[in-house]
Design a protein around this motif. Structure first.
Motif, PDB file in Angstrom:
ATOM      1  N   THR A   1       0.938  -1.114   0.147  1.00 24.44           N
ATOM      2  CA  THR A   1       0.165   0.004   0.050  1.00 24.44           C
ATOM      3  C   THR A   1       1.042   1.283  -0.160  1.00 24.44           C
ATOM      4  O   THR A   1       0.283   2.368  -0.593  1.00 24.44           O
ATOM      5  CB  THR A   1      -0.666   0.330   1.235  1.00 24.44           C
ATOM      6  N   LEU A   2       1.740   1.326   0.874  1.00 21.64           N
ATOM      7  CA  LEU A   2       2.905   2.670   0.749  1.00 21.64           C
ATOM      8  C   LEU A   2       3.467   2.470  -0.771  1.00 21.64           C
ATOM      9  O   LEU A   2       3.304   4.012  -1.338  1.00 21.64           O
ATOM     10  CB  LEU A   2       4.151   1.752   1.758  1.00 21.64           C
ATOM     11  N   GLU A   3       4.032   1.459  -0.949  1.00 17.76           N
ATOM     12  CA  GLU A   3       4.551   2.059  -2.094  1.00 17.76           C
ATOM     13  C   GLU A   3       3.306   2.415  -3.936  1.00 17.76           C
ATOM     14  O   GLU A   3       3.978   3.199  -4.369  1.00 17.76           O
ATOM     15  CB  GLU A   3       4.719   0.164  -3.255  1.00 17.76           C
ATOM     16  N   VAL A   4       2.709   2.150  -3.210  1.00 15.67           N
ATOM     17  CA  VAL A   4       1.386   2.382  -4.221  1.00 15.67           C
ATOM     18  C   VAL A   4       1.232   3.311  -3.907  1.00 15.67           C
ATOM     19  O   VAL A   4       0.626   4.250  -4.831  1.00 15.67           O
ATOM     20  CB  VAL A   4      -0.333   1.500  -4.188  1.00 15.67           C
ATOM     21  N   PHE A   5       0.292   4.302  -3.342  1.00 19.51           N
ATOM     22  CA  PHE A   5       0.304   5.590  -2.774  1.00 19.51           C
ATOM     23  C   PHE A   5       1.842   6.726  -3.054  1.00 19.51           C
ATOM     24  O   PHE A   5       1.736   7.596  -3.313  1.00 19.51           O
ATOM     25  CB  PHE A   5      -0.185   6.031  -0.947  1.00 19.51           C
TER      26      PHE A   5
END
Lengths: 77, 158
Positions: free
Chosen positions: B8-12
């Motif tokens: 999620t961190l990477e996608v965000f």
């Protein structure tokens, strides 16, 4: 950006633990780009961030960060 | 800290940068259109911009939806730990500070040439000249901040 000869061994410590930049970032509560910038010497982290990285890697902060030519440089380089 | 989700961190993070790229284009288009309308409302660009004005919000919505789809079903929730981690990220803040400082210098340095350039366009009423200066300064400042922020935040191969 920074003229201070700050040395860091994040990449080495990461490799010892088989951690990716993204995994370390998640553990330290930061972004992967921050880890990348610190590793590449493009960013000098704040004390708080340095301590969080050290905690995520489970090592004392002076193991990861030090000044070039300092006593810790001889110990870890 | 530990409840952060790596994917999620990477996608965000990717979403955040893509949004800035889209914002750069939106500012360029809106600023350019505003300048054309102010300086030459009856000119070819001004006429086309006035005719196609409805396209601008549609294009912004399409760009927004396209960027949103890159979130892969996740929601950009400011209260989530991943979004907080990105917004409070030190590297991001450092780059925004540096970009803002540079942009201030660029905008200040550009005032004289901009004034000269706009002043050379004969026949433009003084009110329109002042408005054109304001639009040009805002567009230049915003574009410089965003472009430099993206440049400073680029990834290095390490």
């Amino acid at each position: 950006m920074n003229d201070e000869p700050l040395r860091n061994t994040i990449k080495v410590e990461r490799a010892k633990r088989n951690l990716t930049q993204a995994e370390l970032a998640t553990k330290a509560g930061m972004t992967r780009r921050s880890v990348n910038a610190i590793e590449a010497g493009r960013m000098i982290p704040s004390v708080l961030l340095a301590l969080r990285i050290a905690r995520a890697l489970d090592v004392p902060v002076e193991t990861i960060f030090g000044l070039d030519g300092g006593p810790e440089a001889d110990r870890h380089d | 800290m530990n409840e952060l989700n790596e994917n999620t961190l990477e996608v965000f993070e990717r979403f955040s940068r893509r949004s800035m790229v889209i914002l750069l284009f939106v500012v360029a288009i809106l600023g350019g259109t505003a300048l054309a309308l102010i300086l030459s409302p009856a000119g070819a660009v001004g006429r086309s911009a006035a005719r196609a004005a409805w396209l601008i919000p549609v294009a912004i919505v399409i760009a927004g939806v396209a960027t949103q789809s890159s979130l892969k079903g996740r929601r950009w929730n400011p209260a989530s730990p991943e979004v907080a981690a990105i917004m409070q990220d030190e590297w991001r803040r450092t780059n925004m500070d540096r970009a803002s400082r540079f942009a201030l210098i660029v905008v200040l340095a550009a005032q004289w040439p901009l004034g000269l350039l706009i002043g050379l366009l004969g026949g433009v009423p003084s009110v329109r000249t002042a408005m054109a200066m304001a639009a040009a300064s805002m567009t230049l400042g915003l574009m410089t901040v965003i472009a430099l922020f993206l440049f400073f935040g680029r990834e290095s191969r390490s």
